[in-house]
Write an enzyme that holds these catalytic residues in place. Structure first.
Site, PDB file in Angstrom:
ATOM      1  N   TRP A  98     -20.798  12.248 -19.828  1.00 21.26           N
ATOM      2  CA  TRP A  98     -21.236  12.270 -18.431  1.00 21.26           C
ATOM      3  C   TRP A  98     -22.539  13.033 -18.321  1.00 21.26           C
ATOM      4  O   TRP A  98     -22.859  13.872 -19.174  1.00 21.26           O
ATOM      5  CB  TRP A  98     -20.174  12.969 -17.564  1.00 21.26           C
ATOM      6  CG  TRP A  98     -18.840  12.297 -17.599  1.00 21.26           C
ATOM      7  CD1 TRP A  98     -17.740  12.720 -18.278  1.00 21.26           C
ATOM      8  CD2 TRP A  98     -18.467  11.084 -16.932  1.00 21.26           C
ATOM      9  NE1 TRP A  98     -16.699  11.852 -18.076  1.00 21.26           N
ATOM     10  CE2 TRP A  98     -17.113  10.837 -17.255  1.00 21.26           C
ATOM     11  CE3 TRP A  98     -19.131  10.191 -16.098  1.00 21.26           C
ATOM     12  CZ2 TRP A  98     -16.416   9.732 -16.777  1.00 21.26           C
ATOM     13  CZ3 TRP A  98     -18.436   9.090 -15.613  1.00 21.26           C
ATOM     14  CH2 TRP A  98     -17.105   8.871 -15.951  1.00 21.26           C
ATOM     15  N   GLU A 129       0.844  -1.214   0.000  1.00 20.45           N
ATOM     16  CA  GLU A 129       0.000   0.000   0.000  1.00 20.45           C
ATOM     17  C   GLU A 129       0.867   1.247   0.000  1.00 20.45           C
ATOM     18  O   GLU A 129       0.574   2.223  -0.680  1.00 20.45           O
ATOM     19  CB  GLU A 129      -0.932   0.005   1.210  1.00 20.45           C
ATOM     20  CG  GLU A 129      -2.018  -1.055   1.158  1.00 20.45           C
ATOM     21  CD  GLU A 129      -2.803  -1.048  -0.140  1.00 20.45           C
ATOM     22  OE1 GLU A 129      -3.284   0.028  -0.543  1.00 20.45           O
ATOM     23  OE2 GLU A 129      -2.931  -2.114  -0.757  1.00 20.45           O
TER      24      GLU A 129
END
Ligand code: FAD
Length: 475
Positions: A302, A271
């Site tokens: 969109w 991570e």
């Protein structure tokens, strides 16, 4: 004796600070400087929650400096002009800073470096915010990476530096120029909405170190198993400390390396390397804060819908796990990573609203708002970025809720109007019989909203928009 400016930016600490170490070892008098320049960062000027954090981080830095007999000189304005004025006023001979890797900032710093050198100022620039420079890693063909796994493999083949010891004592200047107070920067909200932030965070270096120690001792070992459960303290919550540089990534890696090997420790390391990957991507693709990495997505249509956007921002979509995440964000300035993925997917796919809108909202509300990680996260959710989930994989917010918050503990905490619902309905409150809604006083559409869009309808609409984009880009 020389006079040196040390310019603090996103490296608000004295420990493990490479440029600070060289400044104090230079033997020159050291003038620590912070320049607030909101107009300079345009769209990405520090957002509301981050301003709150910055206020406290600067006060804490002042405390750290005062223990060394130093002050923090605070100014506002265009950094180049402010530095130039200070250089003239104080007769500065040297300047020290750590690199910033956001492309526009990197270029501005580079220009300034050249200008100062031309004036005969000795400039020293170091890295204290990444484990490796974004250009240290490239594929066999010399290209930057766009996929995480080969990036990680290449990353591991490089040696990561240990933290530097920068605890020495600087030469303290004989006199000080004028400075603003931290409070003079007006970073705290005028209307006090920060109560939740205050109770959730200790925004100081000591707070970060305490969190790092606790995480290493208590949660690291099980991190791989617990990191997806939002009701648990299963993640480190170090992101704001890393963003503001109150802790450095070298320190984090060094603190965890003596811990026993485990899947948790290995997953956590990966991570931390995602953070490096985010910088690698943005540095090598400088406009991906606003533009999709995959150009075909420039053709995506969109929707525009202020009402749906507001329902999402306020945590009133009618999907409990989404609403809990958005309210956690508003209350604490942070959201669990699993839930960030769910709410981002919901905005981009179910609501078909542009990922840039989501990125802007996160920017304003996160205490860890970071242009590299935020852009990577949003493009990942939008299916248009590096190593992104394919657009046609649409998270089902009901199943995600049932899987990662099976007893609704997280939902009950952040959506208190649902706290008395039986587990069976906690992720589908609209399925509650009318009599139960009445007895629990949770009328759907009144005390808690009905879903802003039905799951299947949202999924189908998203897939159709994706299909249309593919047809358009084929032509
Ligand atoms: P942990 O699980 O303890 O991880 C440790 C550290 O690794 C984090 O502190 C962080 O520095 C880094 N890290 C972990 N996951 C990621 C990731 N996916 N990408 C990059 N670095 C990662 N992170 C930010 O720091 N700032 C942001 O603005 C940001 N915006 C995001 C937006 C979206 C839509 C998504 C899906 C993710 C975003 N992330 C962002 C990544 C991630 O959610 C946070 O880093 C993480 O939740 C922070 O909590 P933690 O410190 O407990 O993480």
């Amino acid at each position: 004796m020389g006079k040196a400016i040390y310019w603090f930016r996103n490296d608000l600490r004295l420990a493990d600070n490479s440029a600070w170490k060289l400044a104090i070892e230079s033997g020159s008098q050291v003038y620590p400087v912070y320049i607030h320049s909101p107009d300079d960062d345009g769209e990405w000027a520090v957002g509301g929650a981050s301003r709150w954090w910055l206020h406290h981080a600067l006060q804490d830095l002042e405390d750290q400096l005062s223990r060394k007999g130093l002050r923090l000189i605070i100014r506002v304005g265009d950094p180049e002009r402010v530095l130039q004025a200070l250089i003239n006023e104080l007769g500065i001979t040297e300047a020290f800073w750590n690199k910033r890797y956001i492309p526009a900032q990197f270029e501005a710093d580079d220009r300034l470096h050249t200008d100062l050198v031309k004036q005969g100022i000795d400039v020293t620039v170091c890295n204290s915010s990444l484990l490796l420079e974004p250009w240290d890693i490239c594929s066999g063909s010399g290209q930057p990476y766009r996929v995480y796994t080969p990036f990680l493999r290449a990353f591991r083949s490089n040696e990561v530096q240990d933290p530097v010891n920068s605890d020495g004592d600087p030469v303290v200047p004989c006199s000080w120029p004028g400075s603003l107070e931290v409070s003079g920067l007006g970073l705290l909200p005028e209307i006090d909405w920060a109560k939740g932030l205050r109770s959730f965070w200790k925004p100081t270096r000591a707070g970060g170190l305490e969190r790092l120690r606790d995480f290493a001792r208590r949660e690291l070992d099980a991190y791989d198993r617990m990191r997806d459960i939002p009701s648990e303290d299963g993640t480190s919550r170090l992101s704001p400390y890393l963003h503001w540089g109150q802790l450095g990534p070298r320190e984090v890696v060094a603190a965890l390396s003596p811990m026993p090997d485990s899947n948790g420790k290995e997953t956590y390391y990966r991570e931390i390397v995602w953070r490096e990957f985010a910088y690698h991507i943005l540095f090598n693709n400088p406009d991906t804060d606003m533009k999709p990495l995959q150009p075909s997505f420039n053709q995506f249509t969109w929707r525009e819908d202020a009402g749906d956007l507001e329902a999402w921002q306020k945590g009133l979509t009618g999907y409990p796990i989404v609403d809990a995440g958005m309210r956690q964000l508003w209350e604490t300035g942070w959201m669990h990573n699993r839930v960030r993925m769910i709410v981002a997917s919901f905005l981009v796919k179910h609501l078909l609203l542009p990922w840039q809108e989501g990125a802007r909202w996160f920017w304003d509300t996160l205490v860890d708002a970071d242009l590299a990680s935020n852009s990577l996260g949003w493009q990942w959710a939008g299916g248009c970025g590096a190593d992104a989930a394919p657009y046609f994989r649409v998270f089902n917010p009901i199943l995600q809720g049932k899987k990662f918050d099976p007893d609704g503990e997280y939902v009950r905490k952040y959506v208190p109007e649902l706290k008395d619902l039986p587990n069976r309905y906690i992720h589908t409150p609209w399925e509650m019989p009318a009599s139960m809604q009445e007895s629990l006083q949770v009328a759907i559409g009144d005390q808690y909203p009905a879903p802003v869009i039905e799951h299947k309808q949202g999924r189908d609409r998203a897939l159709e928009a994706f299909q249309q984009m593919r047809e358009r880009t084929k032509q």
